[in-house]
Design a protein around this motif. Structure first.
Motif, mmCIF file in Angstrom:
data_model
loop_
_atom_site.group_PDB
_atom_site.id
_atom_site.type_symbol
_atom_site.label_atom_id
_atom_site.label_comp_id
_atom_site.label_asym_id
_atom_site.label_seq_id
_atom_site.Cartn_x
_atom_site.Cartn_y
_atom_site.Cartn_z
ATOM 1 N N SER A 166 -12.176 -63.775 101.831
ATOM 2 C CA SER A 166 -11.070 -63.593 102.783
ATOM 3 C C SER A 166 -9.792 -64.209 102.229
ATOM 4 O O SER A 166 -9.040 -64.882 102.934
ATOM 5 N N TRP A 167 -9.521 -63.967 100.952
ATOM 6 C CA TRP A 167 -8.372 -64.630 100.307
ATOM 7 C C TRP A 167 -7.045 -64.216 100.937
ATOM 8 O O TRP A 167 -6.085 -64.984 100.920
ATOM 9 N N PRO A 209 -1.412 -62.632 94.836
ATOM 10 C CA PRO A 209 -1.284 -62.745 93.371
ATOM 11 C C PRO A 209 0.100 -62.321 92.903
ATOM 12 O O PRO A 209 0.778 -61.509 93.544
ATOM 13 N N GLN A 210 0.511 -62.862 91.777
ATOM 14 C CA GLN A 210 1.815 -62.552 91.209
ATOM 15 C C GLN A 210 1.772 -61.215 90.476
ATOM 16 O O GLN A 210 0.810 -60.918 89.770
ATOM 17 N N HIS A 244 -6.323 -55.560 91.737
ATOM 18 C CA HIS A 244 -6.868 -56.236 90.558
ATOM 19 C C HIS A 244 -7.642 -57.481 90.964
ATOM 20 O O HIS A 244 -8.747 -57.746 90.468
ATOM 21 N N ARG A 245 -7.087 -58.226 91.920
ATOM 22 C CA ARG A 245 -7.787 -59.426 92.399
ATOM 23 C C ARG A 245 -9.087 -59.037 93.106
ATOM 24 O O ARG A 245 -10.120 -59.688 92.904
ATOM 25 N N ALA A 255 -10.919 -56.545 92.505
ATOM 26 C CA ALA A 255 -11.886 -56.111 91.498
ATOM 27 C C ALA A 255 -12.584 -57.293 90.831
ATOM 28 O O ALA A 255 -13.714 -57.169 90.354
ATOM 29 N N LEU A 256 -11.913 -58.443 90.773
ATOM 30 C CA LEU A 256 -12.483 -59.627 90.135
ATOM 31 C C LEU A 256 -13.211 -60.539 91.115
ATOM 32 O O LEU A 256 -13.882 -61.489 90.695
ATOM 33 N N LEU A 257 -13.101 -60.256 92.392
ATOM 34 C CA LEU A 257 -13.599 -61.165 93.430
ATOM 35 C C LEU A 257 -15.089 -61.462 93.281
ATOM 36 O O LEU A 257 -15.527 -62.609 93.417
ATOM 37 N N HIS A 258 -15.886 -60.423 93.012
ATOM 38 C CA HIS A 258 -17.343 -60.585 92.957
ATOM 39 C C HIS A 258 -17.872 -60.666 91.527
ATOM 40 O O HIS A 258 -19.084 -60.560 91.320
#
Length: 899
Positions: free
Chosen positions: A503-504, A511-512, A523-524, A526-529
């Motif tokens: 739940s970011w 993200p920047q 993109h974030r 996609a990297l979460l898991h």
């Protein structure tokens, strides 16, 4: 009572009927539980005839109890079946399948089978031509199958119904199964000879115990005694009884044998009587052991339902079967393997074998058990010699597990491995050669590049589940500690923690943006898991970290955790996408060391990366994408671990649909369900529960080919792993069409309403029972302030609907379209709008039919004068007529192209 024994064909040779009483349940036998074991028995005896055995021992297929019914007039003699109706009915559909398959193979056998599947000669009623007459629920399907005499036609009908998730009669499904099994077996070699062997087996070597009740016998008492008293014998109980009956035959001391070899298996609360799960199946450890033991001995997969028959085959085929101490020799062999099975299940976690079994359990892989049993029991290798084999087997299974290549063919593949060991001996070269040469997605051993790529870029938490990720991270943690993971282990069960929380968006800064990343949020996500964002913590620390900021998480991880895996956080001050990617690569390098690469000299190269790999998770993702594009806006999606849930916007959040991927003993599968989590304090709780009970039967009928499970608060359907994305979409849509309207009806009275126009309440009441399948009244239009009533379809968006709009002394019945201009169906609907308007005018020549078109809105409006309450029925009929008129034209345009 008059007991007797008869061959299967003998049961049906004379002109007579077996009538199933009304109180008997409908036909419920299924492929896995009954048809496959029955066909295995039939095939085994037929092959014995085919091989020329001089004495084929008869095999008994159970008992049938019946009572003679005195005929009148020209009636065919009949027997009322007291017990065994499922068995008798199955024999008839098997014989019908055999009859129809042999039509072009052997005219003589075909003629004989015609005689045992139909009564000829005089009869009082036409239905007396059938040898078996099921309950009234099964009569139409039974009659259709027996009369069709066309395997292709019945098979096509069954497949068509399966494809559409429509009800498939168990009788029709059984006929199709037996026809396919018989045809495949006959065509292996010389169909005429094989047909004769099968016919002889059914006539002489497959028998049934028959009990004919006499006039002073009470059928009801006997029925209750046979079906309602005592617990059914388990496979292990049957095995025990068989062994000690055989010991009595050879005059061996039964009590001594029992005390020496078997008593351990019967002790209450012992390891052998402890329930253990394999996927969704729960059996005693003794049953799992017998299945694995017989798999080794017979080199064939032995299901739970076939344990007893498989055991008898092994026992009677032993070389020592005729020796004076035959039973003791058999029990001694059984005990030798039992000791190995016990060793497998209790191997210390500090040993290499213990680590292997623990990791196989985390991956839910039990199909290797027969191989491990064989290696530990039959090979001459000591522990040092076996460790390299453990390492290769673990590398093979873990690399495939991480690469999502599935376990579907493991049973057959590991049986072939047993044959390799028997043929070439047990050594690492034989194992590596066999594992490395496997070609195709179902058996290949992923190389370093593929394994590394999946560890770095794949959303492993979603694909491997928490248990799988925990197993991988634990192994890496031990590798970081010593480099000798086989000597160490993590004793405490740990939790998987997302450093960047799921739940970011709620708790972390966005993200920047960077020049090379077009969509930073995506993109974030996609990297979460991915592996780099995951670590291990205690359950208490996990709940304490929760969704907190990284600065607080870093301090807690560095201070509270002693795992080498978490030393990384002592010096890592920031947490962003670059750090996650770098950590994934670092952890993947350690995994490559733990689970070594296959033997490059023997590898058959896998498919190119351009070829897409399909698995249950990717199918689920594709299905969700299709549903998101086409789904009614009355629903919205929420992602959950292993899948997603669907919620109706105007329902309580405690009522939800879910589609999940789960793992079982035979691989992955899908679970589609509707769940009632409404608190008991809510006034509509009881009515919703009644609605679920009412609709459960329809769901069972339409999804009858699949496992359907009901509880007072849920309806669930289990779909196999190979269900495509488009089939998943079809299943979801069918499930919604069956269930949405009844739940809407249950909720409607509890949503606040008031008089919003003197005609509307009466119209709504009149419309409800007339709505066609799939249509429902939107309960949200019954609350305060509403001035019209929407009528939706479960497969359409809310912007395509029918409406009722009351005015002063009339009601407007309308077909309303307000789809977004980009919606694929928008242009299609626009192209047929003149045709829809013309159809409406023709259907209502005496009504005022008008059309209204704006930039994004189109309506067909029909005016119905309503001056008294009695006229509200006219509105209801008008609405339903309009639905029936326009639905055939509109429905095809709302189907996804992919389906």
């Amino acid at each position: 009572m008059r007991p007797d024994k008869r061959g299967v064909l003998e049961l049906f040779e004379r002109p007579q009927r077996y009538v199933i009483p009304l109180y008997q349940r409908r036909y419920v036998w299924s492929r896995q539980r009954q048809w496959e074991p029955l066909w295995a028995d039939v095939q085994h005896r037929a092959e014995a005839v085919l091989s020329g055995e001089r004495r084929v021992r008869p095999h008994f297929l159970g008992a049938v109890v019946w009572s003679y019914v005195r005929p009148t007039g020209r009636e065919v003699p009949a027997y009322e079946v007291i017990d065994g109706q499922q068995r008798l009915t199955t024999f008839q559909i098997l014989l019908a399948a055999f009859r129809d398959v042999t039509a072009d193979i052997d005219p003589d056998i075909h003629r004989e089978l015609e005689r045992v599947t139909a009564n000829d000669g005089m009869r009082e009623h036409e239905f007396e031509r059938f040898k078996v007459w099921p309950t009234r629920f099964d009569q139409p399907a039974f009659e259709q199958i027996l009369d069709a005499r066309d395997v292709t036609m019945v098979t096509a009908s069954v497949e068509q119904a399966r494809t559409a998730f429509q009800h498939v009669s168990a009788l029709a499904a059984g006929y199709v199964y037996f026809a396919g099994a018989i045809r495949d077996w006959l065509m292996e070699n010389d169909p005429v000879q094989r047909a004769d062997a099968l016919f002889q087996a059914l006539r002489r070597h497959l028998q049934v115990v028959t009990i004919d009740l006499e006039e002073d016998d009470d059928p009801q008492v006997i029925f209750e005694t046979l079906n309602a008293r005592g617990e059914p014998l388990q496979p292990a109980d049957l095995v025990r009884n068989f062994i000690f009956n055989d010991a009595a035959r050879t005059n061996e001391h039964q009590q001594r044998l029992y005390d020496t070899y078997w008593v351990q298996f019967d002790e209450d609360k012992s390891f052998w009587r402890t329930p253990a799960a394999r996927g969704r199946l729960v059996r005693d450890q003794l049953a799992w052991f017998l299945s694995a033991f017989l798999t080794v001995k017979l080199n064939e997969e032995v299901a739970d339902s076939a344990i007893f028959h498989a055991f008898k085959r092994w026992w009677q085929a032993r070389p020592e079967v005729n020796q004076p101490d035959s039973a003791e020799l058999g029990l001694r062999e059984l005990s030798r393997y039992a000791a190995t099975y016990d060793q497998l299940n209790h191997a210390p976690a500090t040993t290499r074998l213990g680590i292997l079994t623990r990791r196989l359990e985390a991956m839910d892989i039990s199909t290797l058990t027969p191989v491990l049993l064989y290696l530990l029991t039959e090979s001459a290798l000591d522990e040092a010699g076996l460790v390299p084999l453990w390492e290769d087997l673990e590398s093979y299974t873990v690399r495939r597990f991480v690469s999502n290549l599935g376990t579907k063919n493991y049973n057959r593949f590991f049986l072939q491995l047993l044959q390799e060991f028997r043929r070439h001996g047990v050594n690492r070269s034989v194992l590596r050669t066999f594992l490395s040469r496997g070609a195709g997605e179902s058996v290949r051993w992923p190389d370093d590049a593929e394994f590394h790529r999946n560890l770095v870029t794949s959303p492993v938490y979603r694909k491997l589940r928490a248990r799988g990720v925990s197993m991988v991270l634990e192994a890496i943690d031990v590798q970081l500690l010593s480099g000798k993971q086989e000597k160490l282990h993590i004793a405490e069960a740990l939790s998987v923690e997302h450093v960047l929380p799921r739940s970011w968006r709620k708790y972390w800064a966005a993200p920047q943006a960077t020049p090379d990343i077009e969509n930073p949020d995506a993109h974030r996500d996609a990297l979460l898991h991915t592996l780099g964002n995951l670590t291990l913590v205690t359950g208490k620390l996990n709940s304490g970290l929760s969704n907190g900021p990284y600065k607080r998480k870093r301090v807690e991880l560095a201070r509270q955790s002693r795992l080498p895996l978490n030393r990384f956080f002592q010096d890592q001050q920031e947490w962003d996408e670059a750090v996650i990617e770098a950590r994934s690569k670092s952890l993947a390098e350690h995994a490559l060391i733990i689970w070594g690469a296959p033997d490059e000299a023997h590898i058959v190269q896998a498919a190119t990366e351009a070829e897409s790999l399909t698995n249950a998770t990717t199918q689920l993702d594709q299905a969700q994408a299709l549903l998101a594009q086409w789904f009614p806006k009355t629903f919205y999606f929420e992602e959950v671990v292993d899948g997603f849930q669907l919620l109706m916007r105007h329902w309580s959040r405690s009522l939800k649909y879910q589609l999940l991927v789960e793992e079982g003993d035979q691989g992955e599968y899908f679970r589609l369900g509707l769940y009632d989590l409404v608190p008991s304090s809510e006034p509509f709780k009881q009515d919703v529960g009644k609605a679920l009970v009412k609709v459960a039967e329809q769901v069972a009928l339409h999804f009858g080919e699949y496992q359907v499970e009901f509880t007072p608060s849920s309806i669930e359907i289990l779909l196999p792993e190979d269900t495509s994305a488009s089939r998943l979409v079809s299943a979801v849509m069918r499930f919604l069409l069956l269930t949405t309207a009844p739940v809407e009806l249950a909720l409607a009275p509890y949503i606040r309403s008031r008089r919003i126009g003197w005609a509307l309440p009466g119209v709504v009441a009149a419309v409800q029972p007339l709505l066609p399948a799939g249509y429902f009244l939107h309960s949200r239009n019954m609350r305060d302030g509403s001035t019209y009533q929407q009528v939706g379809h479960g497969g359409w968006e809310t912007y395509l609907r029918f409406e009722i709009r009351p005015k002063a002394d009339e009601v407007i019945v309308a077909f309303h379209e307000e789809l977004h201009p980009a919606h694929p169906a928008k242009a299609r609907l626009k192209s047929i709008w003149p045709q829809l308007f013309q159809q409406a005018k023709e259907a209502f020549p005496a009504r005022k039919v008008t059309i209204e078109e704006k930039s994004e809105l189109s309506r067909i409006l029909i005016t119905v004068p309503v001056r008294t309450r009695a006229h509200t029925q006219d509105v209801a009929v008008t609405l339903v007529t309009l639905i029936h008129t326009l639905h055939p034209l509109v429905a095809p345009l709302m189907q996804p192209d992919e389906m």
